[in-house]
Design a protein around this motif. Structure first.
Motif, short mmCIF file in Angstrom:
data_model
loop_
_atom_site.label_atom_id
_atom_site.label_comp_id
_atom_site.label_asym_id
_atom_site.label_seq_id
_atom_site.Cartn_x
_atom_site.Cartn_y
_atom_site.Cartn_z
N PHE A 43 55.77 31.27 39.35
CA PHE A 43 54.50 31.16 40.06
C PHE A 43 54.65 30.39 41.37
O PHE A 43 53.97 30.70 42.36
CB PHE A 43 53.42 30.54 39.16
N GLU A 44 55.54 29.41 41.41
CA GLU A 44 55.79 28.71 42.67
C GLU A 44 56.39 29.68 43.70
O GLU A 44 56.03 29.63 44.88
CB GLU A 44 56.74 27.53 42.45
N GLY A 45 57.30 30.54 43.22
CA GLY A 45 57.89 31.53 44.13
C GLY A 45 56.84 32.50 44.65
O GLY A 45 56.84 32.85 45.84
N VAL A 46 55.95 32.96 43.78
CA VAL A 46 54.87 33.86 44.20
C VAL A 46 53.98 33.16 45.21
O VAL A 46 53.63 33.72 46.27
CB VAL A 46 54.06 34.34 42.98
N LYS A 47 53.60 31.93 44.92
CA LYS A 47 52.71 31.16 45.80
C LYS A 47 53.36 30.97 47.17
O LYS A 47 52.71 31.18 48.20
CB LYS A 47 52.39 29.81 45.17
N GLU A 48 54.62 30.58 47.20
CA GLU A 48 55.32 30.37 48.47
C GLU A 48 55.39 31.67 49.28
O GLU A 48 55.21 31.66 50.50
CB GLU A 48 56.74 29.83 48.23
N GLN A 49 55.66 32.76 48.60
CA GLN A 49 55.74 34.06 49.29
C GLN A 49 54.40 34.45 49.87
O GLN A 49 54.31 34.94 50.98
CB GLN A 49 56.25 35.14 48.33
N LEU A 50 53.33 34.23 49.09
CA LEU A 50 51.99 34.56 49.59
C LEU A 50 51.59 33.69 50.77
O LEU A 50 50.94 34.15 51.70
CB LEU A 50 50.98 34.47 48.45
N GLU A 51 51.99 32.42 50.71
CA GLU A 51 51.66 31.49 51.81
C GLU A 51 52.40 31.88 53.08
O GLU A 51 51.89 31.69 54.19
CB GLU A 51 51.98 30.06 51.41
N LYS A 52 53.62 32.42 52.97
CA LYS A 52 54.37 32.86 54.14
C LYS A 52 53.69 34.03 54.81
O LYS A 52 53.72 34.16 56.04
CB LYS A 52 55.78 33.32 53.72
N GLU A 53 53.08 34.88 54.02
CA GLU A 53 52.43 36.06 54.57
C GLU A 53 51.12 35.75 55.27
O GLU A 53 50.63 36.54 56.06
CB GLU A 53 52.21 37.09 53.46
N GLU A 54 50.52 34.62 55.00
CA GLU A 54 49.24 34.27 55.60
C GLU A 54 49.39 33.74 56.96
O GLU A 54 49.92 33.52 57.79
CB GLU A 54 48.50 33.23 54.76
#
Length: 127
Positions: A116-127
């Motif tokens: 979930f940390e990996g998913v969160k970091e990836q989503l934050e990069k896209e924003e």
């Protein structure tokens, strides 16, 4: 030739040391069962899965050997001891299984947390 005599002597000693009567065989198996349960009680927390499987196999073997003939070669006290050892060993296995499940759930929790940390970091990069 010397090795042959030495081997023959060792085999002769081993044969003499074997219990002869069904009562002696049952008693020897019961003693082995008691030692196995005591060892599992004191060292079981350090056993690997493979060691537990070997111990389970030995427990079944000693139990079967000690109760051969439907236990007719055992005294009432020995029968009670076998019941007590069976209960103790079953409890050890349940406790150990619970500990292993707990460890695996903690590991799974860490994997999920990382996921979930990996998913969160990836989503934050896209924003």
């Amino acid at each position: 030739m010397r090795k042959f005599f030495l081997l023959s002597f060792i085999l002769l000693l081993a044969a003499c040391d074997q219990p002869k009567s069904p009562e002696e065989k049952a008693s020897a198996a019961l003693n082995d069962l008691e030692q196995l349960v005591a060892r599992a009680d004191s060292l079981g927390h350090t056993y690997s899965d493979e060691e537990w499987l070997k111990t389970d196999s030995l427990f079944s073997l000693y139990l079967e050997l000690s109760t051969r003939g439907d236990g007719k070669f055992l005294s009432d006290e020995q029968k009670k001891t076998i019941g007590k050892l069976s209960g103790a060993y079953t409890t050890l296995r349940i406790q150990e299984s619970s500990r292993m499940i707990e460890e695996r759930l903690k590991e799974a929790g860490l994997w999920m947390e990382g996921f979930f940390e990996g998913v969160k970091e990836q989503l934050e990069k896209e924003e």
